[in-house]
Every structure is written in C-alpha cells, then in structure tokens.
Write an enzyme that holds these catalytic residues in place. Structure first.
Site, PDB file in Angstrom:
ATOM      1  N   HIS A  19      17.319   1.920  -4.334  1.00 46.41           N
ATOM      2  CA  HIS A  19      16.382   2.477  -3.153  1.00 46.41           C
ATOM      3  C   HIS A  19      16.936   3.943  -2.874  1.00 46.41           C
ATOM      4  O   HIS A  19      16.066   4.895  -2.817  1.00 46.41           O
ATOM      5  CB  HIS A  19      16.863   1.838  -1.866  1.00 46.41           C
ATOM      6  CG  HIS A  19      16.242   0.018  -1.921  1.00 46.41           C
ATOM      7  ND1 HIS A  19      16.942  -0.662  -1.402  1.00 46.41           N
ATOM      8  CD2 HIS A  19      15.261  -0.278  -2.101  1.00 46.41           C
ATOM      9  CE1 HIS A  19      16.473  -1.962  -1.512  1.00 46.41           C
ATOM     10  NE2 HIS A  19      15.078  -1.613  -2.049  1.00 46.41           N
ATOM     11  N   LYS A  43      12.734 -13.159  12.680  1.00 44.03           N
ATOM     12  CA  LYS A  43      13.179 -13.434  11.396  1.00 44.03           C
ATOM     13  C   LYS A  43      14.787 -13.025  11.378  1.00 44.03           C
ATOM     14  O   LYS A  43      14.898 -11.935  11.700  1.00 44.03           O
ATOM     15  CB  LYS A  43      12.580 -12.861  10.128  1.00 44.03           C
ATOM     16  CG  LYS A  43      11.513 -13.944   9.498  1.00 44.03           C
ATOM     17  CD  LYS A  43      10.954 -13.340   8.152  1.00 44.03           C
ATOM     18  CE  LYS A  43       9.622 -13.894   8.144  1.00 44.03           C
ATOM     19  NZ  LYS A  43       9.024 -12.785   7.093  1.00 44.03           N
ATOM     20  N   ARG A  92       9.662  -1.563 -10.330  1.00 39.63           N
ATOM     21  CA  ARG A  92      10.553  -1.712 -11.343  1.00 39.63           C
ATOM     22  C   ARG A  92      10.030  -2.644 -12.628  1.00 39.63           C
ATOM     23  O   ARG A  92      10.334  -2.423 -13.653  1.00 39.63           O
ATOM     24  CB  ARG A  92      11.704  -2.910 -10.834  1.00 39.63           C
ATOM     25  CG  ARG A  92      12.579  -2.117  -9.880  1.00 39.63           C
ATOM     26  CD  ARG A  92      13.324  -3.223  -9.018  1.00 39.63           C
ATOM     27  NE  ARG A  92      12.435  -3.980  -8.093  1.00 39.63           N
ATOM     28  CZ  ARG A  92      12.744  -4.680  -7.188  1.00 39.63           C
ATOM     29  NH1 ARG A  92      13.984  -4.936  -7.064  1.00 39.63           N
ATOM     30  NH2 ARG A  92      11.869  -5.287  -6.369  1.00 39.63           N
ATOM     31  N   SER A 130      17.531  -6.670  -3.936  1.00 40.11           N
ATOM     32  CA  SER A 130      18.280  -6.973  -2.535  1.00 40.11           C
ATOM     33  C   SER A 130      18.578  -8.414  -2.597  1.00 40.11           C
ATOM     34  O   SER A 130      19.457  -9.010  -2.174  1.00 40.11           O
ATOM     35  CB  SER A 130      17.193  -6.636  -1.490  1.00 40.11           C
ATOM     36  OG  SER A 130      17.262  -5.173  -1.321  1.00 40.11           O
TER      37      SER A 130
HETATM   38  P1  ADP Z   1      10.348  -5.198   0.616  1.00 41.33           P
HETATM   39  O1  ADP Z   1      10.991  -6.243   1.498  1.00 41.33           O
HETATM   40  O2  ADP Z   1       9.061  -4.721   1.428  1.00 41.33           O
HETATM   41  O3  ADP Z   1       9.714  -5.814  -0.800  1.00 41.33           O
HETATM   42  P2  ADP Z   1      12.471  -4.023  -0.459  1.00 41.33           P
HETATM   43  O4  ADP Z   1      13.622  -3.564   0.677  1.00 41.33           O
HETATM   44  O5  ADP Z   1      12.849  -5.337  -0.955  1.00 41.33           O
HETATM   45  O6  ADP Z   1      11.105  -3.896   0.542  1.00 41.33           O
HETATM   46  O7  ADP Z   1      12.035  -2.799  -1.322  1.00 41.33           O
HETATM   47  C1  ADP Z   1      11.606  -1.547  -0.802  1.00 41.33           C
HETATM   48  C2  ADP Z   1      10.847  -0.583  -1.989  1.00 41.33           C
HETATM   49  O8  ADP Z   1      12.059  -0.421  -2.863  1.00 41.33           O
HETATM   50  C3  ADP Z   1       9.966  -1.546  -2.895  1.00 41.33           C
HETATM   51  O9  ADP Z   1       8.818  -0.747  -3.269  1.00 41.33           O
HETATM   52  C4  ADP Z   1      10.508  -2.144  -4.080  1.00 41.33           C
HETATM   53  O10 ADP Z   1       9.704  -2.422  -5.060  1.00 41.33           O
HETATM   54  C5  ADP Z   1      11.504  -0.800  -4.274  1.00 41.33           C
HETATM   55  N1  ADP Z   1      12.782  -1.279  -4.862  1.00 41.33           N
HETATM   56  C6  ADP Z   1      13.602  -2.361  -4.772  1.00 41.33           C
HETATM   57  N2  ADP Z   1      14.786  -2.327  -5.599  1.00 41.33           N
HETATM   58  C7  ADP Z   1      14.343  -1.178  -6.306  1.00 41.33           C
HETATM   59  C8  ADP Z   1      15.128  -0.778  -7.492  1.00 41.33           C
HETATM   60  N3  ADP Z   1      16.288  -1.140  -8.033  1.00 41.33           N
HETATM   61  N4  ADP Z   1      14.648   0.290  -8.198  1.00 41.33           N
HETATM   62  C9  ADP Z   1      13.544   1.007  -7.772  1.00 41.33           C
HETATM   63  N5  ADP Z   1      12.503   0.566  -6.600  1.00 41.33           N
HETATM   64  C10 ADP Z   1      13.315  -0.668  -6.134  1.00 41.33           C
END
Ligand code: ADP
Length: 151
Positions: A19, A43, A92, A130
C-alpha cells in the site's frame, strides 16, 4: 488548474508496504492523496482502527500531501465530499483485476466523473496481502518485514 485529489480507499487491515508503495508512486500523479480507511461499524477489524491510523500517520509524517480519513459510507460519496475526482487502487494479479473492474464500473455509475486510476504493484510487493499478514500474525509469526512501521 484544479487541485488533483485522489482517494485511496481500502480496509488497510493492516496497511502494508504494498500500500505504501502505491501511495508514494501516486504522489507523482496527484497533488494530494487521501488514504480512506473504510470500516463497517458492525464488523470487527483485526488491527484496531485507531492504531492503524497512528501507524499510517507515522509512515507519511514527511508527506504533508498525504492525509487519512476513516469512513463508514459509500466510497463514491466520500470522494465527492473530499473534492476527489480520482480513486486510486493497486493491482497485483488477474484476481484483483476482476474484482477492481467491477467496483470501478459501479463507482462510475454512482458518480459519473469519478475515474479510478490503477497502479500495478512493484514486483517485490506482489505477494503481500493484508489477509496473509493477518493469518501469519494470528499464529505468532513476525510480520514486520511486510509493514512500513513496527507493530
Ligand atoms: P479492500 O479491502 O478494499 O480490498 P485492501 O486494503 O485489501 O482493500 O487494499 C486496498 C487496495 O490496495 C486494493 O486496490 C488492493 O488491490 C491494493 N493492494 C493490496 N495489496 C497490494 C500490494 N501488495 N501491491 C499493490 N496493491 C495492493
């Protein structure tokens, strides 16, 4: 010219180096990036919201053009209230693409001029998610390597 503001919405449970990389790279495109932590009041998060806000603030302490907003609302409405014409998301793999394709279409349906800008992950962060970090942490594994701050 209008200030270019992007909203980077996500759960960020937790916020990872993947992120962070998306935010830092997007600063070449936008004047201001707002990291929007979506949280549903019903949640339970794994990492408490207040602590994650503090960690993210610390991560971007040297970047005054990065802000944090927590919200429990439609992402498109939050973007509008912030004056953000762009949503920022990371990609990704093809699974991300399928999911992101759907939500970006719906967001544009909800707010006609809202464009989603996607940045492809840097290869060293591609495996970071995450969900995996939560699973490793739950069973006592050390996840600091994947985070831009110390837990
Ligand atoms: P959500 O719960 O909305 O999917 P996340 O917090 O998991 O949100 O992720 C937010 C954004 O960051 C999403 O667009 C996700 O695809 C992107 N993302 C998550 N991990 C990575 C990573 N390692 N590299 C690039 N983008 C990422």
């Amino acid at each position: 010219m209008d200030k270019k503001v992007a909203l980077f919405p996500g759960s960020f449970d937790p916020f990872t180096k993947g992120h962070e990389d998306i935010v830092l790279r997007s600063l070449h495109l936008f004047d201001e990036v707002v990291i929007g932590i979506g949280h549903n009041a019903n949640k339970q998060r794994y990492f408490p919201l207040e602590k994650m806000v503090a960690h993210i603030s610390d991560t971007f302490r040297d970047h005054p053009n990065v802000r944090i907003k927590t919200y429990d609302d439609l992402t498109a409405s939050v973007a509008q209230s912030l004056g953000a014409r762009f949503l920022l998301r990371g990609l990704r793999n093809t699974t991300d693409f399928e999911y992101e394709n759907g939500i970006s279409q719906v967001n544009r349906y909800l707010s006609q001029h809202l464009e989603t800008v996607f940045l492809i992950t840097s290869p060293q962060f591609a495996p970071i998610s995450s969900t995996i970090i939560r699973d490793v942490h739950r069973y006592g594994g050390n996840v600091n390597e994947f985070l831009p701050y110390r837990l």
